[in-house]
Write an enzyme that holds these catalytic residues in place. Structure first.
Site, PDB file in Angstrom:
ATOM      1  N   ASP A  66      -1.351   0.432   2.460  1.00  0.00           N
ATOM      2  CA  ASP A  66      -2.247   0.846   1.378  1.00  0.00           C
ATOM      3  C   ASP A  66      -3.536   0.006   1.325  1.00  0.00           C
ATOM      4  OD1 ASP A  66      -2.491   2.878  -0.469  1.00  0.00           O
ATOM      5  OD2 ASP A  66      -1.594   1.756  -2.129  1.00  0.00           O
ATOM      6  N   ASP A 108       1.035   4.182 -10.756  1.00  0.00           N
ATOM      7  CA  ASP A 108       1.002   4.431  -9.314  1.00  0.00           C
ATOM      8  C   ASP A 108      -0.358   4.991  -8.874  1.00  0.00           C
ATOM      9  OD1 ASP A 108       1.909   4.475  -6.754  1.00  0.00           O
ATOM     10  OD2 ASP A 108       3.169   6.258  -6.974  1.00  0.00           O
ATOM     11  N   LYS A 122     -10.141   0.372  -0.270  1.00  0.00           N
ATOM     12  CA  LYS A 122      -8.957   0.059  -1.078  1.00  0.00           C
ATOM     13  C   LYS A 122      -8.104  -0.977  -0.357  1.00  0.00           C
ATOM     14  CE  LYS A 122      -4.711   2.258  -2.870  1.00  0.00           C
ATOM     15  NZ  LYS A 122      -3.993   3.527  -3.117  1.00  0.00           N
ATOM     16  N   LYS A 134       7.804   3.916  -7.356  1.00  0.00           N
ATOM     17  CA  LYS A 134       7.991   4.975  -6.365  1.00  0.00           C
ATOM     18  C   LYS A 134       9.471   5.078  -5.987  1.00  0.00           C
ATOM     19  CE  LYS A 134       3.543   4.494  -3.940  1.00  0.00           C
ATOM     20  NZ  LYS A 134       3.032   5.861  -4.112  1.00  0.00           N
ATOM     21  N   ASP A 163       2.025  -1.212  -2.278  1.00  0.00           N
ATOM     22  CA  ASP A 163       2.021  -0.331  -3.450  1.00  0.00           C
ATOM     23  C   ASP A 163       3.443   0.134  -3.760  1.00  0.00           C
ATOM     24  OD1 ASP A 163       1.481   1.393  -5.496  1.00  0.00           O
ATOM     25  OD2 ASP A 163       0.512   2.936  -4.241  1.00  0.00           O
ATOM     26  N   ARG A 216      -7.425   4.284  -7.540  1.00  0.00           N
ATOM     27  CA  ARG A 216      -8.655   4.721  -8.204  1.00  0.00           C
ATOM     28  C   ARG A 216      -9.097   3.705  -9.259  1.00  0.00           C
ATOM     29  NH1 ARG A 216      -5.763  10.196  -9.952  1.00  0.00           N
ATOM     30  NH2 ARG A 216      -4.893   9.763  -7.886  1.00  0.00           N
ATOM     31  N   GLU A 255      -3.065   3.519  -8.899  1.00  0.00           N
ATOM     32  CA  GLU A 255      -3.749   2.221  -9.020  1.00  0.00           C
ATOM     33  C   GLU A 255      -4.988   2.135  -8.141  1.00  0.00           C
ATOM     34  OE1 GLU A 255      -1.462   2.817  -6.898  1.00  0.00           O
ATOM     35  OE2 GLU A 255      -2.303   1.918  -5.101  1.00  0.00           O
TER      36      GLU A 255
HETATM   37  N1  BES Z   1      -0.994   4.689  -2.154  1.00  0.00           N
HETATM   38  C1  BES Z   1      -0.676   5.897  -2.816  1.00  0.00           C
HETATM   39  C2  BES Z   1      -1.084   7.138  -2.022  1.00  0.00           C
HETATM   40  C3  BES Z   1      -0.313   7.418  -0.762  1.00  0.00           C
HETATM   41  C4  BES Z   1       0.810   8.210  -0.782  1.00  0.00           C
HETATM   42  C5  BES Z   1      -0.764   6.962   0.445  1.00  0.00           C
HETATM   43  C6  BES Z   1       1.476   8.504   0.379  1.00  0.00           C
HETATM   44  C7  BES Z   1      -0.110   7.238   1.621  1.00  0.00           C
HETATM   45  C8  BES Z   1       1.021   8.029   1.589  1.00  0.00           C
HETATM   46  C9  BES Z   1      -1.382   5.975  -4.160  1.00  0.00           C
HETATM   47  O1  BES Z   1      -1.611   4.778  -4.801  1.00  0.00           O
HETATM   48  C10 BES Z   1      -0.498   6.770  -5.044  1.00  0.00           C
HETATM   49  O2  BES Z   1       0.595   6.351  -5.281  1.00  0.00           O
HETATM   50  N2  BES Z   1      -0.986   7.908  -5.508  1.00  0.00           N
HETATM   51  C11 BES Z   1      -0.224   8.769  -6.342  1.00  0.00           C
HETATM   52  C12 BES Z   1      -1.155   9.370  -7.349  1.00  0.00           C
HETATM   53  C13 BES Z   1      -0.455  10.128  -8.446  1.00  0.00           C
HETATM   54  C14 BES Z   1       0.312   9.169  -9.335  1.00  0.00           C
HETATM   55  C15 BES Z   1      -1.495  10.869  -9.225  1.00  0.00           C
HETATM   56  C16 BES Z   1       0.390   9.859  -5.461  1.00  0.00           C
HETATM   57  O3  BES Z   1      -0.244  10.276  -4.509  1.00  0.00           O
HETATM   58  O4  BES Z   1       1.527  10.228  -5.720  1.00  0.00           O
HETATM   59 ZN    ZN Z   2      -1.778   3.125  -3.548  1.00  0.00          ZN
HETATM   60 ZN    ZN Z   3       0.085   4.149  -5.982  1.00  0.00          ZN
END
Ligand code: BES
Ligand code: ZN
Ligand code: ZN
Length: 498
Positions: A288, A347, A265, A277, A270, A351, A349
Site C-alpha cells: 500500500d 479503511d 500514498k 479488513k 493497511d 484518501r 485511509e
Molecule cells: N489499500 C486499500 C485499497 C486496495 C485494495 C489496494 C485492494 C489494493 C488491493 C484502500 O486503503 C482501501 O482499503 N480501500 C477501501 C475503500 C472503501 C472502504 C471505500 C476498499 O477498496 O475497499
Molecule cells: Zn490503503
Molecule cells: Zn484501506
C-alpha cells in the site's frame, strides 16, 4: 549485471551464447542474422524452412554451434509478425530470452543491435535494458537457504556495426539502466515486508536519494504534521506505534524551472484500522506504499536524466492499524485544507492522508499535480490487475498521460469524474464523508481527492491493481511491479515546456 556496448560482428564474436531475433514466417532473413546464417552455411534458414523455428512471439530455440561460429551457442527468439512489431513486444521478447538464458545457467551472452524500421539504435537498446533488467528481477533479500542455486547472468554485450552505432547503443543502454534501477528499487520496497519497510525506512531511502542526487529533503514527524494542521494524516497515523513520516523531496529547487508535484500514498501496511479488513490476502497490504515508491523512483530518474523540472515529491507515510489510540468511524477530522471530513470507514485511509498531502503540495504552486495511490479495491474489480485507473480535471494532462502510457506499455484507462458523483460523499455532520455507498468505489475515491487540488491541473492514478501482481507479464515478474515510474518519466521526457 554488466551490460555494455561494443563494436563487433556477431558471426565473428566469441561468447557463451549469441542471441538472435527473427520475425514470424519471414522467408528472407534480415540484418545481422543473415550474416550469421551465411557464416553457418545456411543452418538457421534450413531450420526455419523445416518449420523447426517459426519466429512466433517469444518462441525460443537453443542451438549448439559445434565450432561453426566463435559463439558456443545460439538462441533464436521470435518477435512475432513483422507488421505488428512495437517496442513493448521487443521488451517482452528480450525478457523471455533473458529468462531462458538465465534458467539454462548461462552467465554471459552477446547480441547484435541495428536500427530497424522506424526504431533507432537508441530506442532499441534502451528498451533492451528495460526488458532484460525488469524481466530478470528477483527478490531474494530474505532467502537464506540454497543461495548458491540462485541463477544470475553476469555479462551482456550489445554489438554495434560501426563506432557511431555503438555510441548510440551505449547511450540508449545508459538511459534504460537508469530507469530499470529505479523500477527495481521500487519493487524491492514494495516486496519488502512491512516489518522492514516502515515509514522510517522510506524516509531513510528518501534521505539517501536526496544525498546521492543533491536534492532538498524535509521529513516531518507526528508533532510537526499535527502543528501544521494535517488532521487527516495524523488521525490515520495515531493507531500505530511505528513513527509516521511526512516526506517531501525536492529536485532542482530555486532554478526557475516549471514545478510539478508528485504525490504518492505511503501506507506501509493497511490492516483497515478499526474497520478491519478480512484476514484473507491481508498480507498483500504491504504494497500500500507503492505510490510513494513510484514517486521516489521517478525523482531519482528525473535527476539522473537531467530532466529540466522542479519536482516536488510528497509522500505521506504511516501504517493503518487498529488500537486504543486509533481513529474511529464517526470521528470528524480537520484537514490541512480547512475542510472537515466525517470518517465512515477507517479503511478509506489513503484518501485521508492524500488529502493533506495534496493540500500541502499546493504551496509550491505546481503547474500540475500527479498522485499515485493503491486507493481502491473497486478499481481492481473494474479494470483488473494490469490497468491503472486514470482520473483528472485537465484534458491536456490526461492526454499526455495516455500518450506516455502508449509508449511505456503501462496501461491506463480513463474514468469519469462527473460532479453528480459527489452526492455520495455528502455528510450530515461534516463537509463530507470519506466513503460513499458501494457503487463506483474508484470514482468516489477520486472525487474525494479532487476536493483538495483546487483548480490546479491534476491527475490521479489508482494503481491498486497493477502495484503487485500474482500472474507474471512478459517483463514483469510476480510481486511488486514498480508501476508508474516509467509512465511518469515518459510524461516528463515528452513534456513541452510552455
Ligand atoms: N489499500 C486499500 C485499497 C486496495 C485494495 C489496494 C485492494 C489494493 C488491493 C484502500 O486503503 C482501501 O482499503 N480501500 C477501501 C475503500 C472503501 C472502504 C471505500 C476498499 O477498496 O475497499
Ligand atoms: Zn490503503
Ligand atoms: Zn484501506
Amino acid at each position: 549485471m554488466d551490460i555494455r556496448a561494443e563494436k563487433g560482428r556477431p558471426e565473428k564474436f566469441p561468447c557463451e551464447l549469441l542471441l538472435l531475433f527473427s520475425f514470424e514466417s519471414s522467408d528472407q532473413l534480415e540484418g545481422s542474422i543473415k550474416n550469421v546464417d551465411l557464416e553457418w552455411k545456411g543452418f538457421i534458414s534450413a531450420l526455419m524452412k523445416q518449420g523447426d523455428f517459426k519466429g512466433e512471439l517469444f518462441e525460443c530455440r537453443l542451438l549448439y554451434t559445434q565450432g561453426a561460429l566463435p559463439a558456443k551457442r545460439v538462441l533464436l527468439t521470435g518477435l512475432g509478425k513483422k507488421a505488428e512489431f512495437e517496442l513493448e513486444k521487443w521488451r517482452g521478447a528480450v525478457s523471455k530470452a533473458g529468462q531462458y538464458i538465465r534458467n539454462a545457467g548461462i552467465k554471459e551472452f552477446a547480441l547484435p543491435i541495428s536500427k530497424f524500421d522506424s526504431f533507432s539504435e537508441v530506442e532499441l537498446s534502451e528498451s533492451f535494458a528495460i526488458g532484460l533488467l525488469l524481466g530478470l528481477y528477483q527478490f531474494n533479500e530474505f532467502k537464506t537457504l540454497d543461495r548458491d542455486k540462485i541463477k544470475e547472468i553476469g555479462e551482456v554485450t550489445l554489438l554495434g556495426e560501426k563506432d557511431e552505432e555503438t555510441r548510440l547503443i551505449d547511450e540508449g543502454l545508459r538511459t534504460g539502466q537508469i530507469i530499470s534501477d529505479a523500477v527495481c528499487m521500487a519493487r524491492d520496497l514494495v516486496n519488502g515486508p512491512s516489518n522492514h519497510v516502515t515509514p522510517t525506512l522510506l524516509a531513510e531511502k528518501a534521505r539517501q536519494i536526496a544525498l546521492d542526487c543533491s536534492m532538498e529533503i524535509q521529513i516531518f514527524d507526528v508533532d510537526e504534521t499535527e502543528a501544521m494542521g494535517m488532521g487527516a494524516f495524523v488521525a490515520v497515523a495515531k493507531g500505530s506505534q511505528e513513527p509516521c513520516k511526512f516526506i517531501v523531496l525536492e529536485s532542482n529547487k530555486g532554478k526557475g524551472l516549471e514545478t510539478i508535484a508528485l504525490v504518492g500514498k505511503g501506507i506501509t501496511f493497511d490492516s483497515g484500522g478499526i474497520s478491519i479488513k478480512p484476514s484473507e490476502n491481508m498480507e498483500r497490504m504491504k504494497d500500500d506504499m507503492s505510490g510513494a515508491a513510484a514517486v521516489l523512483g521517478t525523482l531519482q530518474v528525473a535527476h539522473k536524466l537531467q530532466l529540466p523540472f522542479h519536482l516536488v515529491g510528497v509522500m505521506p507515510a504511516t501504517e493503518n492499524l487498529p488500537s486504543g489510540k486509533a481513529y474511529k468511524p464517526g470521528d470528524i477530522l480537520n484537514t490541512l485544507s480547512g475542510q472537515t471530513v466525517e470518517v465512515i470507514s477507517t479503511d478509506a485511509e489513503g484518501r485521508l492522508i492524500l488529502s493533506d498531502a495534496l493540500t500541502y503540495s499546493l504551496r509550491y504552486k505546481p503547474k500540475a499535480i500527479v498522485d499515485l495511490a493503491t486507493l481502491t479495491g473497486a478499481c481492481v474489480i473494474a479494470l483488473g490487475n494490469d490497468v491503472i485507473g486514470l482520473f483528472g480535471n485537465d484534458e491536456s494532462l490526461l492526454k499526455r498521460i495516455e500518450e506516455a502510457s502508449d509508449k511505456t506499455g503501462e496501461r491506463v484507462w480513463r474514468m469519469p469524474l462527473w460532479d453528480e458523483y459527489f452526492d455520495h460523499l455528502k455528510s450530515d455532520a461534516a463537509d463530507f464523508r470519506n466513503v460513499g455507498t458501494r457503487v463506483a468505489g474508484a470514482i468516489i475515491g477520486a472525487i474525494f481527492l479532487s476536493k483538495f487540488v483546487e483548480k490546479i491541473p491534476w491527475v490521479h492514478l489508482d494503481i491498486a491493481g497493477p502495484a503487485s501482481i500474482d500472474k507474471e507479464r512478459p517483463y514483469v515478474p510476480r510481486g511488486g511491479t514498480g508501476v508508474g515510474i516509467r509512465l511518469l518519466v515518459q510524461l516528463l521526457r515528452d513534456w513541452k515546456i510552455s
